[in-house]
Scaffold this motif. Sequence first.
Motif, PDB file in Angstrom:
ATOM      1  N   ILE A  64       0.814  -1.210   0.000  1.00  0.00           N
ATOM      2  CA  ILE A  64       0.000   0.000   0.000  1.00  0.00           C
ATOM      3  C   ILE A  64       0.850   1.265   0.000  1.00  0.00           C
ATOM      4  CG2 ILE A  64      -2.006  -1.119   1.025  1.00  0.00           C
ATOM      5  CD1 ILE A  64      -1.244   0.027   3.690  1.00  0.00           C
ATOM      6  N   PHE A 106       1.144   1.970  -3.597  1.00  0.00           N
ATOM      7  CA  PHE A 106      -0.105   2.554  -4.088  1.00  0.00           C
ATOM      8  C   PHE A 106      -0.189   4.033  -3.702  1.00  0.00           C
ATOM      9  CE2 PHE A 106      -1.837  -1.840  -4.517  1.00  0.00           C
ATOM     10  CZ  PHE A 106      -2.332  -1.721  -5.806  1.00  0.00           C
ATOM     11  N   GLU A 155      -0.671   7.158  -6.232  1.00  0.00           N
ATOM     12  CA  GLU A 155      -1.701   8.193  -6.098  1.00  0.00           C
ATOM     13  C   GLU A 155      -1.107   9.589  -6.236  1.00  0.00           C
ATOM     14  OE1 GLU A 155      -5.301   9.763  -3.230  1.00  0.00           O
ATOM     15  OE2 GLU A 155      -4.830   7.634  -3.404  1.00  0.00           O
ATOM     16  N   ARG A 189      -6.572  -5.073  -3.927  1.00  0.00           N
ATOM     17  CA  ARG A 189      -6.090  -3.759  -3.496  1.00  0.00           C
ATOM     18  C   ARG A 189      -6.095  -2.755  -4.636  1.00  0.00           C
ATOM     19  NH1 ARG A 189      -4.354  -7.207   0.112  1.00  0.00           N
ATOM     20  NH2 ARG A 189      -4.309  -6.522   2.297  1.00  0.00           N
ATOM     21  N   ALA A 217      -9.621  -1.528  -4.621  1.00  0.00           N
ATOM     22  CA  ALA A 217      -9.821  -0.623  -3.493  1.00  0.00           C
ATOM     23  C   ALA A 217      -9.146   0.716  -3.746  1.00  0.00           C
ATOM     24  CB  ALA A 217      -9.271  -1.263  -2.216  1.00  0.00           C
ATOM     25  N   PHE A 218      -7.994   0.686  -4.389  1.00  0.00           N
ATOM     26  CA  PHE A 218      -7.273   1.916  -4.720  1.00  0.00           C
ATOM     27  C   PHE A 218      -8.091   2.785  -5.665  1.00  0.00           C
ATOM     28  CE2 PHE A 218      -4.263   4.033  -7.712  1.00  0.00           C
ATOM     29  CZ  PHE A 218      -3.643   4.885  -6.810  1.00  0.00           C
ATOM     30  N   SER A 228     -10.984   4.397  -3.876  1.00  0.00           N
ATOM     31  CA  SER A 228     -10.672   5.284  -2.756  1.00  0.00           C
ATOM     32  C   SER A 228     -10.565   6.747  -3.162  1.00  0.00           C
ATOM     33  CB  SER A 228      -9.355   4.850  -2.094  1.00  0.00           C
ATOM     34  OG  SER A 228      -8.256   5.085  -2.977  1.00  0.00           O
ATOM     35  N   THR A 286      -5.979  -0.140   1.753  1.00  0.00           N
ATOM     36  CA  THR A 286      -5.510   1.125   1.161  1.00  0.00           C
ATOM     37  C   THR A 286      -4.589   1.837   2.145  1.00  0.00           C
ATOM     38  OG1 THR A 286      -7.322   2.449   2.073  1.00  0.00           O
ATOM     39  CG2 THR A 286      -7.698   1.388  -0.070  1.00  0.00           C
ATOM     40  N   TRP A 287      -3.847   2.814   1.625  1.00  0.00           N
ATOM     41  CA  TRP A 287      -2.991   3.595   2.514  1.00  0.00           C
ATOM     42  C   TRP A 287      -3.833   4.419   3.484  1.00  0.00           C
ATOM     43  CZ3 TRP A 287      -3.275   8.870   2.796  1.00  0.00           C
ATOM     44  CH2 TRP A 287      -3.837   9.564   1.716  1.00  0.00           C
ATOM     45  N   GLN A 288      -5.035   4.816   3.059  1.00  0.00           N
ATOM     46  CA  GLN A 288      -5.917   5.571   3.963  1.00  0.00           C
ATOM     47  C   GLN A 288      -6.338   4.714   5.151  1.00  0.00           C
ATOM     48  OE1 GLN A 288      -6.198   5.380   0.618  1.00  0.00           O
ATOM     49  NE2 GLN A 288      -7.039   7.251  -0.274  1.00  0.00           N
TER      50      GLN A 288
END
Length: 386
Positions: free
Chosen positions: A16, A19, A23, A52, A55-56, A59, A288-290
């Motif tokens: 992530i 990712f 972003e 993922r 999901a990315f 997001s 996700t990174w969030q």
Amino acid sequence: MNKPVAILFANLKGNIGDFAILEVILRDVYNLYPKSEIHVFSHGFTTIDSIRLKAFRESGAPDFDLAGTTYKANVPLLLRKLHRRILKTGLWPTIQGSLTLWEAAVSSNDAKRFSLYEAIFLAGGDQWNGFDSGISMFGTLKSISKYNRNIFAYPFSMNPEVFKFNFSWSLNSYFNKISSPIIVRDSISKDQFARLGRSVTLGTDCVYSLQDISQEIAPHPDRDSTRTLISLARGLEPNWSSIMATTLMRLKSEMGSLELLTTCGQEDLDVYERLGAEFNIPVRAPLTWQEAVAEFKNSALIVTNRLHALILGSFTDRPLLPVADRKKAEAFCNDTGVPFHAEAIKDLTPTLLARVKQDEAAIIMKVATYREKTRQMPLRPIALQT
């Protein structure tokens, strides 16, 4: 019609942190080329984590076309089996140089498509090292540069190990394909370029540009705020899983609430789940990174040797304890000046963690000072700097 823009070397295997890098690049490219299609090319030598990736996209990342992969390193099986032995002889750079030239030659016809792009941006990371990534990335760079010289790199790391696989003159010839100035994301990488006799710009990881967005992320509501989150990737230890087990047993007996969190499930989730079951420790695997930021915000301490776990953790004003058994984590310690770190996973003790918690205000201040400093540091190619 506007020419498209390409992003190369996107790591979509499920890390992530990578990712998060993608972003940032997508946001930058979209802002600079709002009427252009964005084509993303992932690594040809890794699989894509489709869950993922989905999901990315959902997001809120800017839209893009997954246009294909970069060129894969074709290393003969016998050389794969013998490469460690050959490394010890000092002959491997000759072999790797030949394989890189071969990779560039066989991909040359296909690489003509890159002449159609307005610009090409290389994702940052620590990916030039080794033979699969090194041959694939340098071979790709060499082949596409024949048709398009508008090639710009996001700040990246260069591990000292790269010199075991490549001659210095080869590295210089490869990096000449990237538009100057080259920006590195830590002081250790700058030192490696000094070994090449090259002047580069010291910047920082582009993920720091997400810090304001991260302020809007709420802490995960269903977590124990007293927990210590442990996110440890494989370092140099060959018996990593057994070291992890011993460390968890030592910490769990005295530290109370522990949880494991992976930021790259493809690499370590299987081991984490086994250890979690063995020690009755929850395992978190954010998509996700969030989600990772939300987890970090609801914790008492973050222990990690993953660079992007350190960076995302720095957005939360929670204390960090880096484990410097990876060059990226070591560079984080050097550049931030954090007062505490562990040299290796085996050095994690209840005494050290207690000292960190006792002095957490000093740690948070050091990390926050560097985080604010990054606002004035280069974290994107010169073509995108405003």
